[in-house]
Design an enzyme around this catalytic site. Structure first.
Site, short mmCIF file in Angstrom:
data_model
loop_
_atom_site.label_atom_id
_atom_site.label_comp_id
_atom_site.label_asym_id
_atom_site.label_seq_id
_atom_site.Cartn_x
_atom_site.Cartn_y
_atom_site.Cartn_z
N THR A 62 -5.32 2.44 -7.44
CA THR A 62 -6.66 2.39 -6.86
C THR A 62 -7.47 3.57 -7.37
OG1 THR A 62 -5.94 1.20 -4.89
CG2 THR A 62 -7.99 2.44 -4.72
N SER B 17 0.81 -1.21 0.00
CA SER B 17 0.00 0.00 0.00
C SER B 17 0.85 1.26 0.00
CB SER B 17 -0.91 0.00 1.24
OG SER B 17 -1.59 1.23 1.37
N HIS C 56 -13.39 -2.23 -2.87
CA HIS C 56 -12.58 -1.69 -1.76
C HIS C 56 -12.92 -2.39 -0.45
CE1 HIS C 56 -9.69 1.75 -1.54
NE2 HIS C 56 -9.85 1.56 -0.23
N LYS D 144 -7.38 -0.85 -9.97
CA LYS D 144 -8.09 -1.56 -8.90
C LYS D 144 -9.33 -0.77 -8.52
CE LYS D 144 -7.40 -3.34 -4.19
NZ LYS D 144 -8.37 -2.49 -3.47
N TYR E 214 -2.00 5.65 -5.05
CA TYR E 214 -3.02 6.68 -5.20
C TYR E 214 -2.36 7.86 -5.92
CZ TYR E 214 -5.95 4.38 -1.65
OH TYR E 214 -6.73 3.49 -0.94
#
Length: 370
Positions: free
Chosen positions: A165, A116, A264, A240, A139
């Protein structure tokens, strides 16, 4: 007072779901609310699981299973099985070693891991521990220069794909976290975002909205930003958060290299359908042109078989391994991966599938009664 971590796995933990009560006893109420909770009434969170339970499998007998295996190849990378660790933020909430324990387990079991952006350990330190392929979840930040530098860091550290994402331009309404008074404790932060310029304050929207028309959504990425992202890297890019055939088509038209069907984990918009229910629509749009993965609700190896049968090439698990991390650190995460792989192989054998390529819609049972 949270209980201490286990040093070995007791026989009472025989399935992935068995870790959940052990994890809850070993985490604060605030950390539990963050990692276990979903958005609003948690309908999508619950349906991710219930949708798998609604599906039934068609057993086959006397099939030739010689030479069977679970191997697959994605983007030129070889994997021993189709189970990936999903990107989960702030893993030090679950265990002091955080992502370092997870990557140790992934390496031991030959599992791909997606790290992440909001990891609680530096991305370079995670990569230094890895003995299996790593992908970096991204992100696109309002600070595009910082985002580009983050991509370069991931490339230099050896990450082999980017997972963008796209379904969370804002956080969902997470009432469970609110009721628990969740805030990051001292020593836990998104360390890879240190030094990023904050979003510039702007005048409040004149239309009376609390969010629409404000600075956060004005800086949120759009389809046009995929052109910019493609220019920043030569790594494969997966999107994603795809939950429709229309978005799948648009993503492929934009040159994306892979897609992940995901809501999510039920943490953004409550009321979205379960991912396994959406998967056939997305798979029909993709038609095998790019790799297709799925997350959300997987708790059994038979769930993995169902996802592969309906069009996924691989799956990601999130809460199951984080609960195991909270319970027993790296050995817990490794145990979850081992359980899922073993159950997948049993399900494959009993549905007559010797390898992943032989898994298809024929393994899903459908009543012939009208």
């Amino acid at each position: 007072m949270a209980l201490p971590k286990l040093q070995q796995i007791p026989p009472t933990i025989a399935a992935v779901a068995d870790y959940e009560p052990y994890a809850r006893e070993r985490m604060s109420e605030q950390a539990w609310a963050y990692l276990a909770g979903g958005a609003a009434d948690e309908l999508s969170l619950a349906d991710n699981r219930a949708a798998f339970e609604r599906l039934r499998l068609r057993g086959r007998v006397l099939q030739d299973l010689s030479g069977g295996n679970t191997r697959l190849r994605l983007f030129g990378q070889d994997f021993a099985h189709p189970v990936f660790l999903a990107p989960v933020a702030y893993q030090k909430l679950a265990h002091p070693e955080g992502e370092l324990a997870s990557v140790l387990a992934a390496s031991a079991l030959g599992a791909g891991m997606v790290v992440s952006t909001q990891a609680s350990v530096e991305l370079e330190a995670i990569a230094a521990q890895a003995q299996a392929p790593l992908w970096f979840q991204l992100y696109i930040q309002p600070d595009r220069e910082f985002t580009a530098a983050l991509i370069r860091r991931a490339e230099s550290a050896g990450y082999q794909a980017l997972v963008l994402t796209v379904d969370a331009p804002v956080n969902g309404v997470r009432n469970r976290e609110q009721r628990a008074g969740f805030a990051l404790p001292a020593g836990v932060e998104a360390v890879n975002l240190r030094g990023m310029r904050p979003l510039q304050a702007q005048a409040e929207p004149h239309n009376g909205s609390l969010l629409l028309g404000g600075p956060l959504l004005a800086a949120a990425p759009t389809w046009a930003d995929l052109t910019w992202l493609r220019e920043q890297t030569r790594l494969p890019i997966l999107l994603k958060g795809i939950m429709s055939g229309a978005d799948a088509e648009q993503a492929m038209a934009a040159g994306m290299d892979g897609l992940i069907v995901s809501n999510h984990g039920g943490r953004t918009l409550d009321g979205l359908p379960a991912t396994i229910d959406v998967l056939p629509e997305v798979a029909a749009a993709v038609q095998g042109r790019v790799p297709l993965l799925l997350d959300g609700g997987i708790r059994r190896g038979s769930d993995i078989l169902k996802a592969l049968a309906l069009g996924a090439d691989a799956v990601l698990v999130g809460r199951p391994y984080v609960f195991a991390l909270a319970t027993a650190g790296a050995i817990g995460v490794a145990h979850v991966l081992q359980l899922l792989r073993a159950e997948l192989e049993v399900a494959m054998a009993l549905t007559g599938c010797a390898d992943l390529a032989s898994i298809g819609p024929q393994v899903i049972w459908r009543s012939t009664l009208r």
